[in-house]
Design an enzyme around this catalytic site. Structure first.
Site, PDB file in Angstrom:
ATOM      1  N   GLU A   1      10.712   9.160 -35.084  1.00  0.00           N
ATOM      2  CA  GLU A   1      12.104   9.451 -34.731  1.00  0.00           C
ATOM      3  C   GLU A   1      12.706  10.268 -35.870  1.00  0.00           C
ATOM      4  OE1 GLU A   1      14.630   6.471 -32.283  1.00  0.00           O
ATOM      5  OE2 GLU A   1      13.425   5.271 -33.669  1.00  0.00           O
TER       6      GLU A   1
ATOM      7  N   GLU B   1       8.253  -1.967 -28.283  1.00  0.00           N
ATOM      8  CA  GLU B   1       8.448  -0.532 -28.465  1.00  0.00           C
ATOM      9  C   GLU B   1       7.902  -0.126 -29.824  1.00  0.00           C
ATOM     10  OE1 GLU B   1      12.455   0.869 -27.801  1.00  0.00           O
ATOM     11  OE2 GLU B   1      12.226   2.470 -29.304  1.00  0.00           O
TER      12      GLU B   1
END
Length: 283
Positions: free
Chosen positions: A165, A160
């Site tokens: 974020e 990932e």
């Protein structure tokens, strides 16, 4: 003229120039001490400019629907839908809306778009121009996940790459992270980038990675703020294989941001001006 539309007209002219020139990234503003590897890219291979109002382009985007397993593995509180109330294209931008409402047993709704099975790539430049939401418990992301369609490998073995974020109660800071076997969840390899005198919810910013064999460079706007290599992880480097697909989502609650509080305002919107992917010299 709408500012977003004006920006896109200028950007598309620059895109044409990018096909004629080999572009290299400036690394002088990088805060890390080691020598940075920076590739070149010359070919735009996928672009969604969100120029057509209505549903997102079905040739590019799928949806995750529902609550997933344990709130998509993070204890998230929202129910993801493909309703226009939660995801639509308007006035040249993709709008992902998190709402506080009772829906199929959840107290919140939002949307999660992905290119799985429609666009996937190993290496290259992945970028999006985004205006972020804000508030406690709001958790938007722009990220890549390794293809898990054959079922033989699961997360975190598939890898990932979190390009961006952000937790909404810290509106000046974003972070980029990789997760893999031995360095997943809270042990992910990460670094943050903080604006000086500005917030990510008050304007658009470009979030991107430049990814090649044995490195991933992280950018906000024109700033290269981190490079992650196999030497930085505590397990197997799983990013020299692929392909990986793109995800855009706005979560509500979960392990990272915690739950919304009385000061969290709903609805909250993440606005995406464009998503673009380039080949680099390794493709």
């Amino acid at each position: 003229m709408n500012k977003t539309i004006k920006y896109k007209i200028i950007n598309k002219a620059l895109l044409f120039i990018s096909f004629l020139l080999i572009t290299t990234f400036v690394i002088s503003s990088c805060e890390t001490d080691e020598t940075q590897t920076v590739a070149t890219f010359t070919e735009l291979v996928m672009s969604d400019e969100f120029d057509t109002d209505g549903a997102p382009n079905s040739a590019i985007w799928n949806y995750n629907i529902g609550t997933g397993d344990n709130g998509w593995g993070n204890g998230e509180l929202q129910y993801y839908t493909d309703r226009t109330e939660n995801v639509t294209v308007q006035n040249g931008v993709l709008v992902i809306t998190a709402k506080e409402e009772q829906f199929n047993g959840s107290n919140y709704t939002s949307a999660r778009l992905l290119t799985k099975g429609k666009f996937q790539q190993t290496y290259g430049r992945f970028e999006a121009r985004i205006k972020l939401p804000y508030g406690k418990g709001i958790w938007p992301a722009f990220w890549l996940l390794g293809d898990d369609s054959n079922g033989s490998e699961v997360w975190p073995q598939i890898g990932e790459i979190d390009i961006m974020e952000y937790v909404g109660n810290h509106p000046t800071k974003v972070f980029g992270t990789v997760h893999g076997p031995g360095y997943s969840g809270a042990q992910g390899v990460t670094k943050s980038y903080e604006l000086d005198g500005d917030r990510f919810d008050t304007g658009f910013h470009i979030f991107g990675i430049e990814w090649g064999p044995d490195y991933i460079n992280y950018y906000v706007d024109d700033v290269l703020y981190n490079q992650i290599t196999p030497e930085d992880v505590t397990g197997e480097w799983v990013f020299n294989r692929g392909p990986f697909y793109i995800i855009l989502n706005v979560a509500v609650g979960g392990a990272l941001p915690g739950s919304p509080n009385a000061e969290t305002v709903f609805p909250q919107n993440m606005l995406v001006d464009y998503v673009r992917v380039y080949k680099n010299s390794y493709n």
